[in-house]
Design an enzyme around this catalytic site. Structure first.
Site, PDB file in Angstrom:
ATOM      1  N   ASP A   5      -5.914  -5.054   1.086  1.00  0.00           N
ATOM      2  CA  ASP A   5      -6.888  -5.156   2.187  1.00  0.00           C
ATOM      3  C   ASP A   5      -7.455  -6.567   2.302  1.00  0.00           C
ATOM      4  O   ASP A   5      -7.855  -6.985   3.391  1.00  0.00           O
ATOM      5  CB  ASP A   5      -8.076  -4.210   1.947  1.00  0.00           C
ATOM      6  CG  ASP A   5      -7.706  -2.743   1.981  1.00  0.00           C
ATOM      7  OD1 ASP A   5      -7.092  -2.319   2.968  1.00  0.00           O
ATOM      8  OD2 ASP A   5      -8.047  -2.018   1.023  1.00  0.00           O
ATOM      9  N   ASP A  44      -0.576  -5.009   3.318  1.00  0.00           N
ATOM     10  CA  ASP A  44      -1.089  -3.799   3.984  1.00  0.00           C
ATOM     11  C   ASP A  44      -0.313  -3.688   5.292  1.00  0.00           C
ATOM     12  O   ASP A  44      -0.541  -4.431   6.247  1.00  0.00           O
ATOM     13  CB  ASP A  44      -2.598  -3.894   4.246  1.00  0.00           C
ATOM     14  CG  ASP A  44      -3.171  -2.532   4.600  1.00  0.00           C
ATOM     15  OD1 ASP A  44      -2.399  -1.677   5.072  1.00  0.00           O
ATOM     16  OD2 ASP A  44      -4.378  -2.331   4.413  1.00  0.00           O
ATOM     17  N   GLU A  75       0.815  -1.220   0.000  1.00  0.00           N
ATOM     18  CA  GLU A  75       0.000   0.000   0.000  1.00  0.00           C
ATOM     19  C   GLU A  75       0.844   1.264   0.000  1.00  0.00           C
ATOM     20  O   GLU A  75       0.470   2.262  -0.616  1.00  0.00           O
ATOM     21  CB  GLU A  75      -0.944   0.035   1.216  1.00  0.00           C
ATOM     22  CG  GLU A  75      -1.753   1.320   1.199  1.00  0.00           C
ATOM     23  CD  GLU A  75      -2.803   1.436   2.271  1.00  0.00           C
ATOM     24  OE1 GLU A  75      -2.829   0.621   3.205  1.00  0.00           O
ATOM     25  OE2 GLU A  75      -3.607   2.364   2.158  1.00  0.00           O
ATOM     26  N   THR A  89      -5.300   2.269   9.893  1.00  0.00           N
ATOM     27  CA  THR A  89      -4.400   3.346  10.345  1.00  0.00           C
ATOM     28  C   THR A  89      -5.119   4.355  11.237  1.00  0.00           C
ATOM     29  O   THR A  89      -4.531   4.888  12.189  1.00  0.00           O
ATOM     30  CB  THR A  89      -3.771   4.050   9.122  1.00  0.00           C
ATOM     31  OG1 THR A  89      -2.935   3.103   8.474  1.00  0.00           O
ATOM     32  CG2 THR A  89      -2.931   5.248   9.517  1.00  0.00           C
ATOM     33  N   ILE A 143      -0.084  -1.484   7.709  1.00  0.00           N
ATOM     34  CA  ILE A 143      -0.984  -1.245   8.852  1.00  0.00           C
ATOM     35  C   ILE A 143      -2.381  -1.081   8.265  1.00  0.00           C
ATOM     36  O   ILE A 143      -2.653  -0.092   7.567  1.00  0.00           O
ATOM     37  CB  ILE A 143      -0.604   0.004   9.671  1.00  0.00           C
ATOM     38  CG1 ILE A 143       0.745  -0.202  10.368  1.00  0.00           C
ATOM     39  CG2 ILE A 143      -1.691   0.308  10.719  1.00  0.00           C
ATOM     40  CD1 ILE A 143       1.171   0.917  11.311  1.00  0.00           C
ATOM     41  N   ASP A 144      -3.233  -2.057   8.487  1.00  0.00           N
ATOM     42  CA  ASP A 144      -4.625  -1.930   8.064  1.00  0.00           C
ATOM     43  C   ASP A 144      -5.403  -1.427   9.279  1.00  0.00           C
ATOM     44  O   ASP A 144      -5.393  -2.076  10.332  1.00  0.00           O
ATOM     45  CB  ASP A 144      -5.167  -3.284   7.580  1.00  0.00           C
ATOM     46  CG  ASP A 144      -6.585  -3.151   7.056  1.00  0.00           C
ATOM     47  OD1 ASP A 144      -6.908  -2.099   6.465  1.00  0.00           O
ATOM     48  OD2 ASP A 144      -7.375  -4.104   7.230  1.00  0.00           O
TER      49      ASP A 144
END
Ligand code: IPD
Ligand code: CA
Ligand code: CA
Length: 270
Positions: free
Chosen positions: A219, A92, A76, A97, A94-95
Site C-alpha cells: 500500500d 498492489d 498483495e 478494490t 489494484i489499490d
C-alpha cells in the site's frame, strides 16, 4: 563487476514501474468497463478481490520477470519471489478494490522498488483519471511529468485530512471513534478508499494530510516515496520511521500537531 550506475539503475526502475503500472491499469480499466465476472472475499466479508486484481498482478509479475529477473517480488495477491539484486518490488495490483467494484474512479496500480535504504523508485497510476504519479529517491515527485509539492500549511485546524478504515469491523469502529474525537479540530475529514492515492493526493496538495493504520508494504512503498519527494514528512503516529502498521503523511509544519491530535484521541481507548 556491476557496471550500472545508481542513476542508471534508478532510471531503469522508474521506467519499469511506470510501464507496468500503466499496462496493468489499462487492462483493468478496460476489463471493468466490460463488466466483472468473478468477485470474491478475502480477510473479511467486506474485503473484496476481483479477477482483475489477480490479472493485474500476473501481468506485473510477468513484466518484472522479463525486465528485472534478479529482483525479489511481494504482491498483495500472493506473488512472493526471492531475488539476488538487492531490489524488492512491492505490488498492489489494484489499490482501492472496493472503489473498483463500485466503478468509482479512485483506484490505482501501485508499484514500488525498495533497496536496503528504503524506497528507490515508485509509481501510482490512476487509470480512470489517466494520472501517473511517480518519484525516485532524491529525484523529486511528479504527476504526468509535472513536479508536485504538498501544501505549505502550518495550522492543523485548516487541514483537510484524509484517513482510511480497516476491513475488520471492530477496528473500523475504534478508528472512526478516534476520528470523531478530533474532527472538530481540523477543517474536515475525507475517506477516499485507496491508500496509495491518499498519499499521492497529499503529495500534490489535494489533501493536506493522511493517516491510517494496519496497511501493508504494497500500500505504501510507492506512495511514501512520492510523498517525501514532494516535501511531505512521513512517519508513524509518534514521528518514528513509517511502517505499514501506522502511517502519517503531512507537510512537516503540521506533522507534530496532527500526531498529537491522533495520539490524544487514541489514548482514551487504552
Ligand atoms: C485498501 C485501500 C483502503 C485502505 C485499506 C487497504 P485494497 O487496499 O487502500 O483505502 O483503507 O486498508 O487495504 O484492499 O483496496 O488493495
Ligand atoms: Ca491496498
Ligand atoms: Ca489491492
Amino acid at each position: 563487476m556491476n557496471l550500472m550506475t545508481t542513476s542508471n539503475l534508478t532510471t531503469q526502475l522508474l521506467h519499469t514501474a511506470t510501464t507496468l503500472a500503466r499496462q496493468a491499469g489499462a487492462m483493468a480499466l478496460e476489463g471493468r468497463r466490460n463488466g466483472l465476472q468473478n468477485v470474491q472475499t478475502k480477510s473479511t466479508a467486506t474485503d473484496m478481490v476481483t479477477e482483475f486484481d489477480k490479472a493485474s498482478e500476473v501481468m506485473i509479475v510477468q513484466g518484472l520477470e522479463s525486465m528485472r529477473p534478479d529482483d525479489a517480488i511481494i504482491g498483495e495477491e500472493g506473488a512472493s519471489h526471492s531475488g539476488t539484486s538487492g531490489i524488492t518490488w512491492h505490488i498492489d495490483p489494484i489499490d482501492g478494490t472496493t472503489n473498483f467494484l463500485y466503478a468509482l474512479p479512485t483506484w490505482a496500480v501501485s508499484i514500488g522498488a525498495v533497496d536496503e535504504q528504503g524506497p528507490i523508485a515508485g509509481a501510482v497510476y490512476i487509470p480512470a483519471l489517466d494520472e501517473m504519479f511517480f518519484a525516485t529517491r532524491g529525484g523529486g515527485a511528479f504527476c504526468n511529468g509535472a513536479p508536485i509539492r504538498c501544501n505549505p500549511l502550518d495550522d492543523v485546524s485548516k487541514a483537510l485530512v484524509c484517513t482510511g478504515f480497516s476491513y475488520a469491523a471492530d477496528q473500523r469502529t475504534l478508528q472512526a471513534t478516534r476520528v470523531a474525537r478530533f474532527i472538530h479540530q481540523v477543517r474536515d475529514i475525507r475517506r477516499f478508499g485507496a491508500a496509495s492515492i491518499d498519499m499521492c493526493f497529499v503529495a500534490c496538495g489535494r489533501f493536506d494530510a493522511y493517516f491510517e493504520e494496519n496497511l501493508h508494504s504494497w500500500d505504501i512503498a510507492a506512495g511514501d516515496l512520492i510523498a517525501r519527494e514532494a516535501g511531505c514528512q512521513t512517519g508513524d503516529f509518534e514521528g518514528n520511521a513509517i511502517r505499514p502498521a501506522q502511517v502519517l503523511v503531512s507537510p512537516p509544519q503540521i506533522f507534530r500537531q496532527l500526531s498529537t491530535l491522533i495520539l490524544a484521541s487514541s489514548a482514551r481507548d487504552r
